[in-house]
Design a protein around this motif. Structure first.
Motif, PDB file in Angstrom:
ATOM      1  N   GLU A 205      -0.272   7.157  -5.416  1.00  0.00           N
ATOM      2  CA  GLU A 205       0.390   7.855  -4.307  1.00  0.00           C
ATOM      3  C   GLU A 205       1.803   7.343  -4.044  1.00  0.00           C
TER       4      GLU A 205
ATOM      5  N   TYR B  73      -1.619  -1.179  -4.007  1.00  0.00           N
ATOM      6  CA  TYR B  73      -2.828  -0.410  -3.771  1.00  0.00           C
ATOM      7  C   TYR B  73      -2.421   1.052  -3.659  1.00  0.00           C
ATOM      8  N   PHE B  74      -3.247   1.953  -4.147  1.00  0.00           N
ATOM      9  CA  PHE B  74      -2.959   3.393  -4.173  1.00  0.00           C
ATOM     10  C   PHE B  74      -1.641   3.683  -4.898  1.00  0.00           C
TER      11      PHE B  74
ATOM     12  N   CYS C 247       0.861  -1.182   0.000  1.00  0.00           N
ATOM     13  CA  CYS C 247       0.000   0.000   0.000  1.00  0.00           C
ATOM     14  C   CYS C 247       0.897   1.231   0.000  1.00  0.00           C
ATOM     15  N   HIS C 248       0.580   2.168  -0.875  1.00  0.00           N
ATOM     16  CA  HIS C 248       1.379   3.377  -1.027  1.00  0.00           C
ATOM     17  C   HIS C 248       0.677   4.628  -0.502  1.00  0.00           C
ATOM     18  N   CYS C 249      -0.472   4.479   0.157  1.00  0.00           N
ATOM     19  CA  CYS C 249      -1.202   5.673   0.592  1.00  0.00           C
ATOM     20  C   CYS C 249      -0.425   6.417   1.680  1.00  0.00           C
ATOM     21  N   GLN C 250      -0.669   7.709   1.742  1.00  0.00           N
ATOM     22  CA  GLN C 250       0.030   8.542   2.718  1.00  0.00           C
ATOM     23  C   GLN C 250      -0.265   8.101   4.143  1.00  0.00           C
ATOM     24  N   SER C 251      -1.487   7.671   4.404  1.00  0.00           N
ATOM     25  CA  SER C 251      -1.851   7.243   5.751  1.00  0.00           C
ATOM     26  C   SER C 251      -1.018   6.030   6.183  1.00  0.00           C
ATOM     27  N   CYS C 252      -0.838   5.053   5.286  1.00  0.00           N
ATOM     28  CA  CYS C 252      -0.006   3.889   5.615  1.00  0.00           C
ATOM     29  C   CYS C 252       1.452   4.286   5.793  1.00  0.00           C
TER      30      CYS C 252
END
Length: 129
Positions: A115, A111-112, A28-33
């Motif tokens: 980002e 995922y993502f 996962c590449h989202c900022q939240s992760c």
């Protein structure tokens, strides 16, 4: 015999067990992760909630965005889980929290991706199956 996957936090206060094959493993590449893990991307293994047992301690939860809960150890700060969103009945464990992460299937996708940090490169991801 069903596969079991044991893991826990850095200090050992929290221990968990997941049973069966993971539903999937993903980057996962989202900022939240990234912020939760402190890493440029997070790798997860997903299990149905019914296949997960917390065998010691309690995972502290933080609501990071509407419907998303991040789990961690309140003693040592280890990142452990992500739950909610489009998969409300799954527990996504950070792969690094398992005792033997090398035995898990390699991440089968991302995922993502939009980002992903531009300098972050991955080896070829495995194909499902």
């Amino acid at each position: 015999m069903s596969e079991t996957w044991d893991g826990g936090c850095l200090c050992g206060r929290i221990r968990f067990r997941a049973s069966g094959r993971p539903k999937w493993t993903l980057w996962c590449h989202c900022q939240s992760c990234r912020r939760h893990s402190g890493a440029p991307a997070a790798a997860f293994a997903s299990f149905d909630e019914t296949a997960v047992e917390i065998t010691a301690g309690d995972i502290t939860q933080f609501v990071s965005s509407p419907g998303m809960r991040r789990g961690f150890c309140s003693t040592c700060g280890s990142t452990l889980t992500c739950q909610g969103g489009p998969t409300p009945h799954e527990t996504h464990f950070h792969i690094g929290a398992f005792d033997h992460p090398e035995r898990l299937p390699p991440p089968m996708g991302e995922y993502f991706v939009e980002e992903r940090l531009p300098w972050f490169c991955l080896a070829e991801t495995a194909t499902p199956g």
